[in-house]
Design a protein around this motif. Structure first.
Motif, PDB file in Angstrom:
ATOM      1  N   SER A 121      71.797  71.940 -31.879  1.00 43.23           N
ATOM      2  CA  SER A 121      71.636  70.959 -30.825  1.00 43.23           C
ATOM      3  C   SER A 121      70.462  70.059 -31.188  1.00 43.23           C
ATOM      4  CB  SER A 121      71.434  71.658 -29.482  1.00 43.23           C
ATOM      5  OG  SER A 121      71.557  70.736 -28.423  1.00 43.23           O
ATOM      6  N   TYR A 122      69.965  69.327 -30.209  1.00 49.69           N
ATOM      7  CA  TYR A 122      68.913  68.355 -30.463  1.00 49.69           C
ATOM      8  C   TYR A 122      67.644  69.078 -30.917  1.00 49.69           C
ATOM      9  CZ  TYR A 122      65.767  64.399 -29.604  1.00 49.69           C
ATOM     10  OH  TYR A 122      64.839  63.391 -29.736  1.00 49.69           O
ATOM     11  N   HIS A 125      64.359  69.712 -28.751  1.00 52.49           N
ATOM     12  CA  HIS A 125      64.253  70.700 -27.667  1.00 52.49           C
ATOM     13  C   HIS A 125      63.382  71.886 -28.086  1.00 52.49           C
ATOM     14  CE1 HIS A 125      68.221  69.121 -25.709  1.00 52.49           C
ATOM     15  NE2 HIS A 125      67.180  68.364 -25.419  1.00 52.49           N
ATOM     16  N   PHE A 165      68.477  74.363 -21.634  1.00 50.20           N
ATOM     17  CA  PHE A 165      68.917  73.054 -22.119  1.00 50.20           C
ATOM     18  C   PHE A 165      70.403  73.105 -22.438  1.00 50.20           C
ATOM     19  CE2 PHE A 165      64.359  72.669 -23.141  1.00 50.20           C
ATOM     20  CZ  PHE A 165      64.102  71.408 -22.614  1.00 50.20           C
ATOM     21  N   THR A 167      73.120  70.343 -23.808  1.00 57.70           N
ATOM     22  CA  THR A 167      73.216  68.982 -24.336  1.00 57.70           C
ATOM     23  C   THR A 167      74.672  68.546 -24.359  1.00 57.70           C
ATOM     24  OG1 THR A 167      71.383  69.601 -25.764  1.00 57.70           O
ATOM     25  CG2 THR A 167      72.431  67.490 -26.191  1.00 57.70           C
ATOM     26  N   ASN A 170      76.716  66.719 -27.225  1.00 56.11           N
ATOM     27  CA  ASN A 170      75.733  67.430 -28.018  1.00 56.11           C
ATOM     28  C   ASN A 170      75.382  66.665 -29.291  1.00 56.11           C
ATOM     29  OD1 ASN A 170      74.111  69.754 -28.683  1.00 56.11           O
ATOM     30  ND2 ASN A 170      75.663  70.290 -30.192  1.00 56.11           N
ATOM     31  N   ASP A 196      71.095  67.293 -21.048  1.00 59.89           N
ATOM     32  CA  ASP A 196      70.671  66.142 -21.837  1.00 59.89           C
ATOM     33  C   ASP A 196      71.891  65.267 -22.119  1.00 59.89           C
ATOM     34  OD1 ASP A 196      69.853  64.355 -23.829  1.00 59.89           O
ATOM     35  OD2 ASP A 196      68.450  65.790 -24.708  1.00 59.89           O
ATOM     36  N   GLU A 197      71.955  64.113 -21.455  1.00 62.16           N
ATOM     37  CA  GLU A 197      73.070  63.181 -21.611  1.00 62.16           C
ATOM     38  C   GLU A 197      72.614  61.894 -22.305  1.00 62.16           C
ATOM     39  OE1 GLU A 197      76.129  64.332 -17.965  1.00 62.16           O
ATOM     40  OE2 GLU A 197      75.059  62.421 -17.890  1.00 62.16           O
TER      41      GLU A 197
END
Length: 362
Positions: A121-122, A125, A165, A167, A170, A196-197
């Motif tokens: 994922s991001y 984070h 979190f 996402t 994603n 998280d958008e």
């Protein structure tokens, strides 16, 4: 000169690398998921006028709470997601979504607390989690990069994180989560749930936003950014929607006057010209879907994408392919699972250059 290791930095920061995608002067930069379409001359003029209007007041502090900007963002979100019914009191803004994430962790994380995410994922984070002295738990995504609700529930019940979190879409996979998975996590999470958008405006028509879940869920936070669909990456403006009590919590940790008068003026102008700026979203969606179809036709494995980028593979030596493309003037991202690469969706010309370079590489 003094080296980093000679300074008395925190022990837990030693050996870590700063986050950052490569910034190279190449003909085709497709590695940071930017919107490739710059502001029109009309918008450039409007932005200049907005900045000029506040220039004469820069000897004074800006609106500390960015009230007018938050009202504008609430209006936009109500248009993006009909029925959201948001007010400015339910919206908060900061310098990019990364500062939003940092403020959330400062308020709800910290020593003795933990945050949980489902990777890949991001990358920011876990990084921001760490620097806010919060423990990170990687719960992993499913093999198809999705998230099966029952498994997500079990993981949350096991670890009882203070912040979760989720996402969607994603990054780096582009995968969107069904609302059922988010609702399932909300029911069992003891702390805050952050959806998280950042790429929300690029989602396909059948993909709903988590904004629809805000009523009755005071521990839900939905984050957005103006860096992607709004083509305002240089403005550094991120924002969130949540219960007003969440904004009250963030006020305890925000730095005073964190959003400059110039940032607020530029962001408000961008929102006012949202129809123009978001006019490229449909074209980028179409370009994305065409790219997914082409890659699959060429024999690649491709993750479904609701974002403005595509994750594809698999490569025994992805570094070689990445370097081959760079040698041909096309910069993409070596990120995510070890055998995959990610390419941002650009203009038709940029996508044609990417296709040519990839075929030559292979």
């Amino acid at each position: 000169m003094t080296g980093l290791n000679e300074l008395p930095i925190r022990d837990d920061l030693r050996g870590r690398e700063p986050y950052g995608a490569l910034q190279l002067d190449v003909p085709y930069a497709l590695n940071t998921n930017e919107n490739p379409y710059p502001p029109s001359e009309r918008l450039v003029k409007a932005l200049g006028e907005a900045v000029a209007e506040v220039a004469g007041t820069l000897n004074r502090y800006p609106d500390r709470d960015a009230v007018a900007l938050r009202e504008d963002l609430a209006t936009f979100l109500n248009t993006d997601t009909p029925g959201a019914g948001l007010t400015g009191r339910q919206v908060w803004a900061a310098n990019g979504s990364n500062e939003i994430i940092q403020q959330i962790l400062q308020a709800f994380g910290g020593p003795g607390r933990c945050a949980l995410g489902f990777e890949p994922s991001y990358a920011m984070h876990p990084m921001i989690t760490h620097v806010t002295n919060t423990r990170w738990i990687d719960a992993h995504r499913d093999a198809d990069f999705g998230l099966e609700p029952e498994r997500a529930v079990k993981v949350v019940q096991e670890h009882r994180p203070d912040v979760v979190f989720l996402t969607s879409p994603n990054n780096p996979t582009g995968t969107a989560l069904p609302l059922e998975a988010i609702e399932a996590v909300l029911k069992v999470a003891p702390g805050m749930v952050v959806v998280d958008e950042a790429y929300g405006e690029f989602r396909r028509a059948e993909t709903p936003s988590a904004l629809t879940l805000l009523p009755g869920n005071p521990r839900l936070i939905v984050t957005r950014t103006m860096s992607k669909a709004f083509a305002m990456a240089g403005t550094r403006l991120g924002y969130l929607a949540a219960d007003p009590a969440v904004i009250d919590a963030l006020l305890l940790v925000r730095l005073p006057y964190h959003l400059s008068a110039v940032t607020q003026a530029v962001a408000r102008t961008a929102v006012a010209h949202g129809e123009e700026l978001l006019g490229s979203v449909a074209a980028l969606r179409a370009e994305r879907d065409a790219l997914v179809a082409w890659l699959r036709a060429e024999g690649f494995t491709v993750a479904d994408s609701d974002a403005n980028f595509v994750l594809f593979g698999t490569f025994p030596d992805r570094r070689r392919v990445w370097q081959d493309l760079l040698d041909r003037g096309v910069l993409i991202r070596e990120v995510g699972p070890p055998e995959w690469l990610r390419v941002s969706v650009g203009t038709p010309e940029e996508m044609a250059a990417f296709r040519t370079a990839l075929k030559e590489s292979l």
